[in-house]
Design a protein around this motif. Structure first.
Motif, PDB file in Angstrom:
ATOM      1  N   ALA A 100       0.834  -1.196   0.000  1.00 38.87           N
ATOM      2  CA  ALA A 100       0.000   0.000   0.000  1.00 38.87           C
ATOM      3  C   ALA A 100       0.871   1.250   0.000  1.00 38.87           C
ATOM      4  O   ALA A 100       2.030   1.231   0.405  1.00 38.87           O
ATOM      5  CB  ALA A 100      -0.920  -0.014   1.221  1.00 38.87           C
ATOM      6  N   ARG A 101       0.257   2.354  -0.434  1.00 40.77           N
ATOM      7  CA  ARG A 101       1.034   3.581  -0.577  1.00 40.77           C
ATOM      8  C   ARG A 101       1.617   4.056   0.740  1.00 40.77           C
ATOM      9  O   ARG A 101       2.707   4.593   0.794  1.00 40.77           O
ATOM     10  CB  ARG A 101       0.129   4.670  -1.147  1.00 40.77           C
ATOM     11  N   SER A 102       0.893   3.880   1.834  1.00 37.42           N
ATOM     12  CA  SER A 102       1.327   4.410   3.121  1.00 37.42           C
ATOM     13  C   SER A 102       2.194   3.441   3.916  1.00 37.42           C
ATOM     14  O   SER A 102       2.562   3.747   5.039  1.00 37.42           O
ATOM     15  CB  SER A 102       0.104   4.796   3.955  1.00 37.42           C
ATOM     16  N   LYS A 103       2.499   2.280   3.355  1.00 32.90           N
ATOM     17  CA  LYS A 103       3.260   1.280   4.088  1.00 32.90           C
ATOM     18  C   LYS A 103       4.734   1.356   3.727  1.00 32.90           C
ATOM     19  O   LYS A 103       5.119   1.762   2.644  1.00 32.90           O
ATOM     20  CB  LYS A 103       2.718  -0.126   3.806  1.00 32.90           C
ATOM     21  N   GLU A 104       5.563   0.932   4.663  1.00 30.96           N
ATOM     22  CA  GLU A 104       7.010   1.021   4.502  1.00 30.96           C
ATOM     23  C   GLU A 104       7.630  -0.367   4.480  1.00 30.96           C
ATOM     24  O   GLU A 104       7.166  -1.289   5.155  1.00 30.96           O
ATOM     25  CB  GLU A 104       7.609   1.835   5.654  1.00 30.96           C
ATOM     26  N   ALA A 105       8.713  -0.492   3.697  1.00 33.09           N
ATOM     27  CA  ALA A 105       9.534  -1.697   3.703  1.00 33.09           C
ATOM     28  C   ALA A 105      10.869  -1.334   4.331  1.00 33.09           C
ATOM     29  O   ALA A 105      11.553  -0.412   3.876  1.00 33.09           O
ATOM     30  CB  ALA A 105       9.737  -2.220   2.289  1.00 33.09           C
ATOM     31  N   LEU A 106      11.250  -2.048   5.374  1.00 37.73           N
ATOM     32  CA  LEU A 106      12.469  -1.758   6.126  1.00 37.73           C
ATOM     33  C   LEU A 106      13.355  -2.993   6.152  1.00 37.73           C
ATOM     34  O   LEU A 106      12.886  -4.095   6.436  1.00 37.73           O
ATOM     35  CB  LEU A 106      12.114  -1.338   7.559  1.00 37.73           C
ATOM     36  N   VAL A 107      14.647  -2.795   5.864  1.00 34.74           N
ATOM     37  CA  VAL A 107      15.631  -3.864   5.975  1.00 34.74           C
ATOM     38  C   VAL A 107      16.661  -3.443   7.021  1.00 34.74           C
ATOM     39  O   VAL A 107      17.321  -2.407   6.879  1.00 34.74           O
ATOM     40  CB  VAL A 107      16.327  -4.153   4.628  1.00 34.74           C
ATOM     41  N   LEU A 108      16.790  -4.228   8.093  1.00 36.75           N
ATOM     42  CA  LEU A 108      17.756  -3.975   9.154  1.00 36.75           C
ATOM     43  C   LEU A 108      19.076  -4.648   8.796  1.00 36.75           C
ATOM     44  O   LEU A 108      19.120  -5.858   8.553  1.00 36.75           O
ATOM     45  CB  LEU A 108      17.236  -4.513  10.484  1.00 36.75           C
ATOM     46  N   LEU A 109      20.161  -3.877   8.751  1.00 36.65           N
ATOM     47  CA  LEU A 109      21.501  -4.381   8.456  1.00 36.65           C
ATOM     48  C   LEU A 109      22.300  -4.300   9.755  1.00 36.65           C
ATOM     49  O   LEU A 109      22.688  -3.202  10.184  1.00 36.65           O
ATOM     50  CB  LEU A 109      22.157  -3.541   7.356  1.00 36.65           C
ATOM     51  N   LEU A 110      22.534  -5.435  10.392  1.00 32.54           N
ATOM     52  CA  LEU A 110      23.101  -5.465  11.737  1.00 32.54           C
ATOM     53  C   LEU A 110      24.487  -6.085  11.719  1.00 32.54           C
ATOM     54  O   LEU A 110      24.686  -7.196  11.214  1.00 32.54           O
ATOM     55  CB  LEU A 110      22.190  -6.257  12.680  1.00 32.54           C
ATOM     56  N   ASP A 111      25.445  -5.362  12.285  1.00 31.03           N
ATOM     57  CA  ASP A 111      26.817  -5.852  12.414  1.00 31.03           C
ATOM     58  C   ASP A 111      26.896  -6.733  13.663  1.00 31.03           C
ATOM     59  O   ASP A 111      26.653  -6.258  14.781  1.00 31.03           O
ATOM     60  CB  ASP A 111      27.774  -4.664  12.532  1.00 31.03           C
ATOM     61  N   ARG A 161       7.487   5.742  12.036  1.00 30.07           N
ATOM     62  CA  ARG A 161       7.426   6.588  10.843  1.00 30.07           C
ATOM     63  C   ARG A 161       6.176   7.452  10.915  1.00 30.07           C
ATOM     64  O   ARG A 161       5.058   6.964  11.022  1.00 30.07           O
ATOM     65  CB  ARG A 161       7.396   5.714   9.593  1.00 30.07           C
ATOM     66  N   ILE A 162       6.395   8.773  10.864  1.00 28.97           N
ATOM     67  CA  ILE A 162       5.292   9.726  10.941  1.00 28.97           C
ATOM     68  C   ILE A 162       5.275  10.527   9.648  1.00 28.97           C
ATOM     69  O   ILE A 162       6.236  11.217   9.318  1.00 28.97           O
ATOM     70  CB  ILE A 162       5.444  10.666  12.154  1.00 28.97           C
ATOM     71  N   SER A 163       4.192  10.427   8.914  1.00 32.61           N
ATOM     72  CA  SER A 163       4.083  11.151   7.651  1.00 32.61           C
ATOM     73  C   SER A 163       3.881  12.635   7.922  1.00 32.61           C
ATOM     74  O   SER A 163       3.098  13.021   8.805  1.00 32.61           O
ATOM     75  CB  SER A 163       2.898  10.622   6.838  1.00 32.61           C
ATOM     76  N   PRO A 164       4.583  13.493   7.191  1.00 32.43           N
ATOM     77  CA  PRO A 164       4.416  14.943   7.401  1.00 32.43           C
ATOM     78  C   PRO A 164       3.040  15.401   6.936  1.00 32.43           C
ATOM     79  O   PRO A 164       2.624  15.131   5.804  1.00 32.43           O
ATOM     80  CB  PRO A 164       5.534  15.553   6.546  1.00 32.43           C
ATOM     81  N   VAL A 165       2.325  16.068   7.805  1.00 35.60           N
ATOM     82  CA  VAL A 165       0.984  16.564   7.503  1.00 35.60           C
ATOM     83  C   VAL A 165       0.941  18.048   7.844  1.00 35.60           C
ATOM     84  O   VAL A 165       1.326  18.450   8.946  1.00 35.60           O
ATOM     85  CB  VAL A 165      -0.099  15.809   8.305  1.00 35.60           C
ATOM     86  N   THR A 166       0.494  18.852   6.910  1.00 33.48           N
ATOM     87  CA  THR A 166       0.437  20.292   7.152  1.00 33.48           C
ATOM     88  C   THR A 166      -0.696  20.618   8.117  1.00 33.48           C
ATOM     89  O   THR A 166      -1.766  20.026   8.076  1.00 33.48           O
ATOM     90  CB  THR A 166       0.210  21.057   5.839  1.00 33.48           C
ATOM     91  N   ILE A 167      -0.429  21.575   8.998  1.00 31.97           N
ATOM     92  CA  ILE A 167      -1.474  22.082   9.884  1.00 31.97           C
ATOM     93  C   ILE A 167      -2.029  23.400   9.364  1.00 31.97           C
ATOM     94  O   ILE A 167      -3.034  23.906   9.877  1.00 31.97           O
ATOM     95  CB  ILE A 167      -0.953  22.255  11.315  1.00 31.97           C
ATOM     96  N   PHE A 168      -1.370  23.946   8.336  1.00 32.31           N
ATOM     97  CA  PHE A 168      -1.843  25.204   7.751  1.00 32.31           C
ATOM     98  C   PHE A 168      -1.302  25.323   6.334  1.00 32.31           C
ATOM     99  O   PHE A 168      -0.131  25.052   6.070  1.00 32.31           O
ATOM    100  CB  PHE A 168      -1.380  26.403   8.580  1.00 32.31           C
ATOM    101  N   ARG A 169      -2.163  25.735   5.424  1.00 30.71           N
ATOM    102  CA  ARG A 169      -1.775  26.096   4.067  1.00 30.71           C
ATOM    103  C   ARG A 169      -2.519  27.373   3.714  1.00 30.71           C
ATOM    104  O   ARG A 169      -3.747  27.394   3.682  1.00 30.71           O
ATOM    105  CB  ARG A 169      -2.128  24.997   3.066  1.00 30.71           C
ATOM    106  N   GLY A 170      -1.767  28.415   3.480  1.00 31.63           N
ATOM    107  CA  GLY A 170      -2.416  29.684   3.187  1.00 31.63           C
ATOM    108  C   GLY A 170      -1.414  30.793   3.042  1.00 31.63           C
ATOM    109  O   GLY A 170      -0.233  30.569   2.710  1.00 31.63           O
ATOM    110  N   ASP A 171      -1.862  32.011   3.335  1.00 33.06           N
ATOM    111  CA  ASP A 171      -1.038  33.200   3.130  1.00 33.06           C
ATOM    112  C   ASP A 171      -0.489  33.714   4.453  1.00 33.06           C
ATOM    113  O   ASP A 171      -1.194  33.737   5.468  1.00 33.06           O
ATOM    114  CB  ASP A 171      -1.864  34.308   2.477  1.00 33.06           C
ATOM    115  N   LEU A 172       0.775  34.120   4.412  1.00 35.10           N
ATOM    116  CA  LEU A 172       1.357  34.932   5.474  1.00 35.10           C
ATOM    117  C   LEU A 172       1.191  36.377   5.027  1.00 35.10           C
ATOM    118  O   LEU A 172       1.875  36.846   4.112  1.00 35.10           O
ATOM    119  CB  LEU A 172       2.831  34.583   5.686  1.00 35.10           C
ATOM    120  N   GLU A 173       0.245  37.073   5.642  1.00 31.29           N
ATOM    121  CA  GLU A 173      -0.118  38.412   5.195  1.00 31.29           C
ATOM    122  C   GLU A 173       0.795  39.449   5.834  1.00 31.29           C
ATOM    123  O   GLU A 173       0.725  39.719   7.033  1.00 31.29           O
ATOM    124  CB  GLU A 173      -1.579  38.698   5.544  1.00 31.29           C
TER     125      GLU A 173
END
Length: 690
Positions: free
Chosen positions: A2-13, A212-224
């Motif tokens: 799915a678009r919102s899902k992540e695939a992670l590979v852990l590379l451990l020494d 993992r937290i997807s960036p979500v805007t809290i405001f979209r508009g004009d700085l007057e």
């Protein structure tokens, strides 16, 4: 995927030089999977080990090489079995090549997803960088790393490298580290990668993004800036308090054979009339009200909607001020970041010019902020310029809310300059204090700062996730003790304190340390002897004849100072001895009386009201109305006899904390009218005419 899902590979020494770090690596990786099971249960994870004696990967079979790299688990949906694999990682016996491990991890992602899901594929490398990278057959090691980085960019992968810096003091290790560090630093320049260097295992827990937290805007508009000048901007959360996952009520009433049962618990409330408990009051006959003195002022929903302040959405500049006029301790709520709208060149140029001008002039902007339409409150905040040091990162602003006048608490304290010289530190004491502070500095110049906020996890949350995993496998498991790694965050570092023991002792010797005896309140001596108050207060003393039942698993045996309500409820619920109810009531009564006695200008009254409500509720449940009524009468008479405490009786009347009537407890001798008319306010004394 799915678009919102992540695939992670852990590379451990897991090579020989990493053996002492493996327990912490296991905890970190387990924590990553635990959070995915809570927040992203459809994410997919793979595990690759390098530095093992065994070689197990597809590239070795297909093209040869890539020795001592083992695929512990191919990419699959995260589950509890995958988390179990990380509890006891095998210890390798040979040095591992981290570049080989990166290539093997990339191969897993390419074979499963090819070029799809760009930006959703992540490689996480954990090592100390003490293993030598093999020379490639063609070109240099840097050329090989550059080729790998180009392939990562092509397939939309991201790389996180966490390098644990150990104190290995020999020349051969220094040469290896210098060479490997140059490769680690090359990846962020060539592709979407991040390299983090840490000094301690405590920082290891916060070095990797475990959720993992997807960036979500809290405001979209004009700085007057003005009606003629507006800049298109977006706002994001920069810092936000991480809270516990939402716990939901779960019902087991649904049949086990029902595959589609939600097990959801629905709650419905009914409001019944006080005069007729069988009559349910419908919603249209209910109205909210606000207390205004002794009365309740009803306000309908229509009136409330009308009186609400409804500002327009937007950010408006009010002006500029010097940065030192805004105090750091005035910052409120969360921090946000303001950027120009992407792909709008004019907005980017305007934001960059404004930010650089403000930084040059040492100014901050004060703005009026309304994030969304219909928001009922207006915030005043400041924009602090954030000029980027790298060319590929745009300039931006930090936004912080600042308080209104009503939000600030002004506490006046006397100045130390007015104290006599005998109460001020001498030169030796001041020097000892300076040495003490310097010796325990967590940000010493010759070392990395300890407990850096960006690398310090919340130990409460980490313990919760660990216990959640344990509880999922063993439902009756007890809460385990706090992990020693997390304990170093919440408790003083014993090793550091032992090292600085001479400085601490020197600081202590400069001052006379003794226990200060607790002074008794003068009001204790003002109680009239032989009165009814004395009899009641005599009954309030704790019964010392009740034996301490220490064999009951650490149950509350007295009303403490930290959690008096919880202690009271625990004591009255005990059934191993009938005297515990009386002891709980007497203990809570004494606690309330002491708080009222020692209050200054009513500072203890809010706490007293909480305790008094809990005491009243407990006496109703346990059918002990006489003890509560006698105590409340005694308390009110005591307050009326002291002018500075008389307001407490008025507060009782406004909060409707009254005597327990017969309608609440059968054994009560107080009828409903008498209970409602209590407490009796003090009447002014009439002076006789001369």
């Amino acid at each position: 995927m799915a678009r919102s899902k992540e695939a992670l590979v852990l590379l451990l020494d897991v090579g020989p030089t990493m053996h002492h770090l493996l327990p912490e690596v296991e905890k970190l990786c387990s924590l990553i999977l635990q959070k995915k099971l809570v927040f992203s249960k459809c994410d997919e994870v793979g595990i690759v080990l390098f530095g093992t004696q065994e070689t197990k990967n597809d590239l070795t079979i297909e093209v040869g090489g890539y020795e001592h790299v083992r695929v512990l688990q191919n990419i699959r949906v995260v589950d509890s079995d995958l988390a179990d694999m990380l509890h006891d990682l095998p210890k390798g016996s040979v040095p591992g090549d981290f570049l080989d491990a990166v290539v093997v991890g990339m191969d897993l992602l390419i074979k499963k997803y090819d070029r799809t899901n760009k930006g959703k594929k992540r490689l996480c490398l954990i090592t100390n960088g003490l293993s030598t990278v093999k020379d490639p057959s063609d070109g240099s090691k840097e050329d090989q790393a550059s080729t790998i980085a180009e392939q990562m960019t092509s397939y939309g992968m991201r790389l996180e490298c966490v390098v644990v810096r150990d104190n290995w003091a020999n020349s051969s290790n220094e040469i290896i580290l210098k060479e490997n560090y140059s490769i680690f630093n090359l990846f962020p320049q060539k592709t979407s990668a991040k390299t983090t260097y840490i000094e301690s295992t405590t920082s290891l827990f916060g070095a990797i993004q475990t959720r993992r937290i997807s960036p979500v805007t809290i405001f979209r508009g004009d700085l007057e800036i003005s009606p003629e000048l507006k800049i298109k901007v977006w706002a994001y959360k920069k810092t936000y308090e991480e809270k516990f996952p939402t716990l939901k009520r779960h019902s087991d009433k649904a049949p086990s054979t029902d595959r589609y049962a939600t097990h959801e618990v629905k709650i419905d409330y009914e409001y019944k009339s006080v005069q007729d408990e069988s009559k349910v009051v419908p919603p249209e006959q209910r109205i909210k009200g606000y207390r205004y003195g002794p009365q309740v002022v009803p306000i309908s929903s229509d009136e409330w909607d009308t009186v609400k302040f409804k500002p327009e959405k937007g950010l408006k500049l009010l002006g500029f001020t010097n940065y030192y006029n805004i105090f750091r301790h005035h910052y409120m709520k969360d921090a946000n970041i303001l950027i120009a709208e992407p792909n709008v060149d004019d907005a980017n140029v305007a934001v960059s010019a404004l930010a650089r001008a403000m930084e040059k002039l040492e100014k901050v902007a004060i703005i009026r902020c309304v994030w969304r339409q219909g928001q009922t409150n207006v915030m005043i905040g400041i924009l602090t310029p954030n000029v980027a040091k790298e060319d590929h990162i745009p300039d931006s602003f930090y936004f912080n809310v600042i308080p209104f006048a009503e939000d600030i608490r002004e506490f006046q304290f006397p100045s130390f300059d007015n104290l006599p010289s005998s109460m001020l530190p001498n030169d030796q004491q001041q020097e000892a204090a300076n040495d003490f502070v310097k010796s325990l500095d967590l940000a010493a110049s010759d070392k990395e700062e300890v407990l850096r906020p960006e690398f310090t996890p919340n130990p409460i949350l980490q313990r919760f996730y660990h216990f959640l995993e344990l509880k999922s496998k063993h439902p009756n498991a007890a809460v385990p003790p706090l992990d020693k790694t997390l304990r170093r965050i919440t408790e003083p570092d014993l090793e550091l304190f032992m090292q600085k023991r001479p400085v601490i002792d020197a600081f202590r010797r400069q001052f006379e340390v003794k226990e200060k005896p607790k002074k008794k309140s003068k009001r204790l001596r003002e109680r009239p002897s032989g009165s009814d108050d004395e009899k009641v207060s005599g009954r309030l003393r704790l019964n010392e004849d009740i034996p301490a039942l220490t064999e009951n698993g650490g149950k509350a045996e007295e009303i403490g100072n930290l959690t008096p309500i919880q202690d009271f409820e625990a004591m009255i619920s005990r059934r191993d001895n009938p005297d515990w109810v009386n002891k709980a009531i007497k203990g809570m009564s004494n606690k309330i009386f002491d708080l009222v006695e020692n209050s200054y200008e009513g500072d203890n009254f809010p706490k007293v009201l909480e305790l008094l409500s809990a005491l009243r509720k407990g006496c109703v449940v346990e059918q002990e109305p006489k003890q509560f009524n006698d105590f409340l009468r005694c308390l009110c008479r005591f307050c009326l006899d002291h002018h500075d405490l008389r307001s407490f009786c008025d507060i009782l009347a406004s909060r409707e904390i009254t005597l327990i009537s017969k309608s609440e407890a059968v054994d009560s001798e107080v009828d409903y009218e008498e209970a409602r008319s209590f407490p009796i306010k003090a009447e002014p004394k009439c002076e006789s005419a001369q």
